[in-house]
Motif scaffolding. Structure first.
Motif, PDB file in Angstrom:
ATOM      1  N   ARG A 192      18.592  95.524 -21.644  1.00 34.41           N
ATOM      2  CA  ARG A 192      19.833  95.774 -20.746  1.00 34.41           C
ATOM      3  C   ARG A 192      20.726  95.552 -20.708  1.00 34.41           C
ATOM      4  O   ARG A 192      21.218  95.082 -21.547  1.00 34.41           O
ATOM      5  CB  ARG A 192      18.825  94.256 -19.558  1.00 34.41           C
ATOM      6  CG  ARG A 192      17.554  93.967 -19.688  1.00 34.41           C
ATOM      7  CD  ARG A 192      16.912  93.169 -18.607  1.00 34.41           C
ATOM      8  NE  ARG A 192      17.155  92.856 -17.598  1.00 34.41           N
ATOM      9  CZ  ARG A 192      16.882  92.638 -16.665  1.00 34.41           C
ATOM     10  NH1 ARG A 192      15.662  91.777 -16.582  1.00 34.41           N
ATOM     11  NH2 ARG A 192      17.634  92.174 -15.106  1.00 34.41           N
ATOM     12  N   PRO A 193      21.889  95.646 -19.829  1.00 31.47           N
ATOM     13  CA  PRO A 193      22.826  95.981 -19.413  1.00 31.47           C
ATOM     14  C   PRO A 193      23.613  94.312 -19.702  1.00 31.47           C
ATOM     15  O   PRO A 193      23.396  93.937 -18.979  1.00 31.47           O
ATOM     16  CB  PRO A 193      23.030  96.395 -18.038  1.00 31.47           C
ATOM     17  CG  PRO A 193      22.130  97.278 -18.009  1.00 31.47           C
ATOM     18  CD  PRO A 193      21.202  96.478 -18.107  1.00 31.47           C
ATOM     19  N   GLY A 194      24.517  94.692 -20.850  1.00 34.37           N
ATOM     20  CA  GLY A 194      24.998  93.353 -20.979  1.00 34.37           C
ATOM     21  C   GLY A 194      24.418  92.536 -22.062  1.00 34.37           C
ATOM     22  O   GLY A 194      24.454  91.543 -23.226  1.00 34.37           O
ATOM     23  N   GLU A 195      23.265  93.178 -23.113  1.00 30.91           N
ATOM     24  CA  GLU A 195      22.838  92.569 -24.303  1.00 30.91           C
ATOM     25  C   GLU A 195      23.157  93.558 -25.361  1.00 30.91           C
ATOM     26  O   GLU A 195      23.918  94.410 -25.091  1.00 30.91           O
ATOM     27  CB  GLU A 195      20.991  93.356 -24.413  1.00 30.91           C
ATOM     28  CG  GLU A 195      20.034  92.431 -22.984  1.00 30.91           C
ATOM     29  CD  GLU A 195      18.795  92.629 -23.442  1.00 30.91           C
ATOM     30  OE1 GLU A 195      18.153  92.422 -24.144  1.00 30.91           O
ATOM     31  OE2 GLU A 195      17.851  92.617 -22.351  1.00 30.91           O
ATOM     32  N   ASP A 196      22.639  92.286 -26.475  1.00 34.39           N
ATOM     33  CA  ASP A 196      23.851  92.509 -27.485  1.00 34.39           C
ATOM     34  C   ASP A 196      22.737  93.735 -28.387  1.00 34.39           C
ATOM     35  O   ASP A 196      21.845  93.765 -28.709  1.00 34.39           O
ATOM     36  CB  ASP A 196      23.522  91.456 -28.466  1.00 34.39           C
ATOM     37  CG  ASP A 196      24.334  91.305 -29.893  1.00 34.39           C
ATOM     38  OD1 ASP A 196      24.929  92.555 -30.248  1.00 34.39           O
ATOM     39  OD2 ASP A 196      25.076  90.634 -30.380  1.00 34.39           O
ATOM     40  N   LEU A 197      23.321  95.135 -28.731  1.00 33.66           N
ATOM     41  CA  LEU A 197      22.635  96.158 -29.518  1.00 33.66           C
ATOM     42  C   LEU A 197      22.239  95.920 -31.013  1.00 33.66           C
ATOM     43  O   LEU A 197      21.116  96.560 -31.136  1.00 33.66           O
ATOM     44  CB  LEU A 197      23.810  97.391 -29.211  1.00 33.66           C
ATOM     45  CG  LEU A 197      23.417  97.926 -27.110  1.00 33.66           C
ATOM     46  CD1 LEU A 197      24.069  99.340 -27.280  1.00 33.66           C
ATOM     47  CD2 LEU A 197      21.959  98.914 -27.267  1.00 33.66           C
ATOM     48  N   ALA A 198      22.807  95.395 -31.570  1.00 30.60           N
ATOM     49  CA  ALA A 198      22.998  94.816 -32.914  1.00 30.60           C
ATOM     50  C   ALA A 198      21.378  94.026 -32.677  1.00 30.60           C
ATOM     51  O   ALA A 198      21.081  94.435 -33.632  1.00 30.60           O
ATOM     52  CB  ALA A 198      24.142  94.331 -33.245  1.00 30.60           C
TER      53      ALA A 198
END
Length: 307
Positions: A192-198
Motif C-alpha cells: 500500500r502507499p506509504g509502506e516500507d518496500l524493503a
C-alpha cells in the motif's frame, strides 16, 4: 469450560462476492466480535503465535442473513497484517458440500451464533463449538471429523518494472498461478502507499516457499549491478543461497527475446523455466505449476532386461 479442542472460526460477510475467490479482508475492529471472553483471551494478542493458532481452526465462511447464499466449510490458509485490516487467504474443504442458507439458519443455536444481531453484521468470531460434531449430527458431514487442509504453496514474485506491458504480464502470471491453487505475494497487490518496500521484499523472500525471479534482460542487468529493488532482493537471495547451498527455493523464470538466455551470476547454474513467447510457453507454465505443487512427473514403468 473446555475451550481448547472445540473451536472454530466464523467469518461473516455482507458482500455476496466475499467467498467466491480465495482471499478477503477484515477490519481490525471487526475481529473477535461475538466471541466468548475466555476464548478471545487466547488470541487477542494477535501475534504470530495467535495467528498460527487461528490457522489451525476449521472455519465457516458465511453470509449475512439478507444475502441468503450457501455457507462453506474450510480453513484460513494465510493471514497478513495491513494498516487497518487483516488480509487472509482461504480454501474450502472439497469433502464438505456447501450448506444451504436455510439449513445454516436452523443450526444457529448449536453453532453459538446470535440469530438477531450476528447474522446481520460482517465480523470474525471464534466460537467454542465442535463444528464437525454439529455438522455431522445435522447430516451435513459424513464423518464426525474435519481433517486438515493442505496449505497452498506460497510464492513471491521478484521482477523489474521494465514497462507497463511487462508489469501486466507479471500480473497475468500471478493470476494464472492463483487460478491453479498457488498463493502469490506480489507488490501490485500487497503493498500500500506509504509502506516500507524493503521490509516487504525481505519478508516476502523469507516467508515464501518459493521465489520466482522473472529474468528479463533488464532484471539481469539490475541484479548484476545491484541496482534498485532488484539489486536489494538479489543481495538477500545471495545471502540465503550461501547459507543453504542446496536450496531449490529460487526459480529463475526466463522472459527474454534474445539468445543465449541471460541469468544473474548467482543463478547461472540453476535450472530455469522459460516463459518467453513461443510454442513451449504453455507446457513450461504447466511444468512450473506442477513443481510448485510438488507434483513429480510419473516415471514410465520399468521393463524387463533384454534376453
Amino acid at each position: 469450560m473446555t475451550i481448547q479442542k472445540n473451536l472454530y472460526n466464523l467469518l461473516m460477510s455482507g458482500n455476496e462476492a466475499a467467498w467466491t475467490g480465495t482471499s478477503w479482508v477484515m477490519e481490525y475492529d471487526r475481529v473477535f466480535e461475538y466471541t466468548n471472553a475466555q476464548v478471545k483471551q487466547q488470541f487477542e494478542a494477535l501475534d504470530d503465535t495467535a495467528l498460527a493458532a487461528l490457522l489451525d481452526l476449521p472455519t465457516l465462511f458465511a453470509y449475512e442473513k439478507y444475502v441468503g447464499a450457501p455457507v462453506h466449510v474450510g480453513r484460513v490458509t494465510g493471514i497478513s497484517r495491513r494498516q487497518k485490516e487483516f488480509a487472509f487467504t482461504f480454501n474450502f474443504d472439497a469433502t464438505v458440500a456447501p450448506i444451504p442458507h436455510a439449513s445454516f439458519m436452523q443450526l444457529l443455536a448449536e453453532l453459538d451464533i446470535d440469530p438477531k444481531w450476528e447474522v446481520n453484521r460482517s465480523h470474525w468470531a471464534v466460537k467454542n463449538v465442535n463444528l464437525a460434531d454439529v455438522l455431522h449430527r445435522a447430516g451435513l458431514l459424513p464423518t464426525g471429523t474435519l481433517g486438515p487442509l493442505r496449505r497452498p504453496p506460497q510464492v513471491f514474485i521478484s521482477y523489474s518494472w521494465d514497462s507497463p506491458e511487462h508489469r501486466s504480464w507479471v500480473t497475468q502470471l500471478a493470476m494464472t498461478l492463483r487460478q491453479n491453487g498457488v498463493e502469490v505475494t506480489l507488490d501490485q497487490w500487497h503493498v500500500r502507499p506509504g509502506e516500507d518496500l524493503a521490509h516487504f521484499m525481505a519478508r516476502g523472500l523469507r516467508e515464501s516457499d518459493r521465489v520466482l525471479m522473472i529474468c528479463t534482460e533488464t532484471y539481469v542487468q539490475k541484479a548484476q549491478q545491484r541496482q534498485g529493488g532488484v539489486g536489494y532482493e538479489q543481495m538477500l537471495v545471495t545471502a540465503q543461497i550461501m547459507r543453504e547451498v542446496g536450496t531449490s527455493k529460487f526459480i529463475p523464470i526466463i522472459r527474454q527475446a534474445g539468445h543465449p538466455r541471460q541469468l544473474p551470476d548467482e543463478l547461472a547454474v540453476r535450472m530455469y523455466i522459460d516463459l518467453s513467447d513461443g510454442p513451449e510457453q504453455h507446457a513450461n507454465l504447466l511444468r512450473l505449476v506442477r513443481d510448485l505443487h510438488d507434483i513429480s512427473v510419473p516415471l514410465p514403468p520399468l521393463g524387463q532386461p533384454p534376453v
